[in-house]
Scaffold this active site. Structure first.
Site, PDB file in Angstrom:
ATOM      1  N   TYR A 178      36.975  28.713  -3.225  1.00 44.07           N
ATOM      2  CA  TYR A 178      36.744  29.622  -2.094  1.00 44.07           C
ATOM      3  C   TYR A 178      35.644  29.084  -1.173  1.00 44.07           C
ATOM      4  CZ  TYR A 178      35.486  34.002   0.312  1.00 44.07           C
ATOM      5  OH  TYR A 178      35.200  34.956   1.243  1.00 44.07           O
ATOM      6  N   LYS A 182      35.885  27.892   2.830  1.00 42.66           N
ATOM      7  CA  LYS A 182      35.053  28.485   3.872  1.00 42.66           C
ATOM      8  C   LYS A 182      34.099  27.462   4.492  1.00 42.66           C
ATOM      9  CE  LYS A 182      36.657  32.662   3.941  1.00 42.66           C
ATOM     10  NZ  LYS A 182      37.490  33.073   5.104  1.00 42.66           N
TER      11      LYS A 182
END
Length: 309
Positions: A178, A182
């Site tokens: 994740y 990002k």
């Protein structure tokens, strides 16, 4: 003046597109924008969830102007199809790139064979931005105010500071996967703004992070969120906020008249509270130009799209 998240600038006449708009932060961003008078476009994969979110917004905001578009972020064909439909709108003032899987994807890939987290959070966002850029620029020119592309990031990017080079390199574990997606999102967002400025286009690229939003502090919305059936134990609950407050940073980036490209907004405490302008993460906002160029080139190749400014 301090920002008032429940007293937004008048958005009548403006159109904002929100990805991942049928739940969580995306839903509440759409509800808040509709409450300020904007026409909101709910972009999401599930037809039934789009209808439920639309009905919930209209129940909370009588007379709300809401439409929907089918968008599966795990399929670039779906992204292009949605972009064609969105480009036919009279105007698009804001694009909130909020959507992306939060499932523990492991080795799962998108329809196009991309790592699922990277594909839905970063690659699809670049593809959609590339397709909608002409409409956003046209809106900015006619309105005399920059249209905005707002990228949702996370506080983990600052905390873990990953050095990204090969963006398709396998990431081990959900949190690293994740954070990697990002980090790529931020690198692309800041480079996009530099290119928009250099090309003189009336479009701003802005980065936000929501802080920590949890179900236990989120207000109920029939058909969208029911605390009786969606309770999850979460160690962050005592010092977190609801998904409604977690939407404030993205909404400010879309609506604050003083916001400009290259800025970064997040909660004042880091995890919750009123959104404020923060110093951008230096390792994404001021990364080595050669590394940024490599990431940008890889992203355009994966997205099958080029942003010409």
């Amino acid at each position: 003046m301090p920002w008032n998240p429940v007293g937004l600038p008048d958005q009548r006449g403006r159109v904002h597109v929100i990805t991942g708009a049928t739940a969580g932060i995306g839903y509440f961003a759409a509800e808040q924008l509709a409450g300020a008078g904007a026409h909101v476009v709910l972009a999401s994969r599930s037809a039934s969830k789009r209808e439920s979110a639309r009905d919930a917004i209209r129940a909370q905001v009588p007379g709300a102007s809401v439409s929907t578009v089918a968008l599966d972020l795990a399929s670039l064909d779906s992204v292009r199809s949605a972009a064609t439909e969105l480009a036919a709108l009279e105007r698009v003032d804001g694009l909130f790139l909020n959507g992306g899987t939060m499932e523990r994807a492991g080795g799962v890939t998108t329809v196009d064979g991309l790592p699922l987290m990277l594909g839905t959070h970063a690659v699809a966002g670049l593809a959609l931005s590339a397709e909608l850029l002409p409409k956003l620029a046209e809106t900015g020119r006619h309105a005399g105010v920059d249209a905005r592309i707002v990228h949702a990031s996370t506080g983990f990017v600052r905390r873990f500071r990953l050095d990204v080079d090969d963006i398709t390199a396998r990431q081990r574990g959900f949190l690293r996967d994740y954070t990697h997606a990002k980090t790529v999102t931020e690198l692309v967002a800041y480079e996009l703004d530099r290119r928009l400025r250099a090309g003189g286009l009336p479009v701003a690229s802005i980065v936000t992070h929501p802080g920590v939003g949890v179900d236990a502090r989120t207000p109920a919305r029939p058909g969208v969120y029911d605390p009786r059936t969606q309770r999850r134990r979460n160690p962050f609950t005592p010092w977190a906020q609801g998904k409604d407050a977690a939407a404030w940073s993205g909404v400010r980036a879309l609506t604050d008249p003083s916001a400009i490209g290259g800025q970064f907004f997040g909660p004042e405490s880091g995890t919750r509270g009123t959104p404020v302008r923060l110093d951008p993460n230096p390792h994404t906002a001021h990364a080595d130009p050669e590394r940024v160029a490599r990431v940008w080139s890889q992203m355009e190749e994966l997205a099958g799209a080029s942003i010409a400014v």
